[in-house]
Design a protein around this motif. Structure first.
Motif: not given
Length: 81
Positions: A5-29
């Protein structure tokens, strides 16, 4: 795939998405995948972001393992005191 989930102003930097799905195993990923997928997010990520994982806030614990069972929220890093 995990959900972030993307909080606040980060949404506008991610094409106005409030939640995205990604492949990751760590926070660095998570951080790296979001920087790559959403280039407009990269400057904010480079300045600093925090992650809430199941309600606990992490700032620099990049090797923390995450799974699809975790609730993950990325937010701009809070500063001040």
């Amino acid at each position: 795939m995990i959900r972030v989930k993307l909080w606040g102003s980060l949404r506008s930097l991610a094409d106005d998405q409030d939640e995205v799905e990604i492949d990751a195993r760590t926070l660095k990923d998570v951080r790296d995948a979001l920087s790559s997928r959403f280039p407009r997010l990269k400057p904010q990520i480079d300045r600093g972001v925090s992650f809430a994982v199941d309600g606990l806030i992490y700032r620099d614990d990049w090797l923390l393992d995450v799974t699809k069972a975790n609730e993950i929220v990325m937010m701009p890093r809070m500063v001040g005191g």
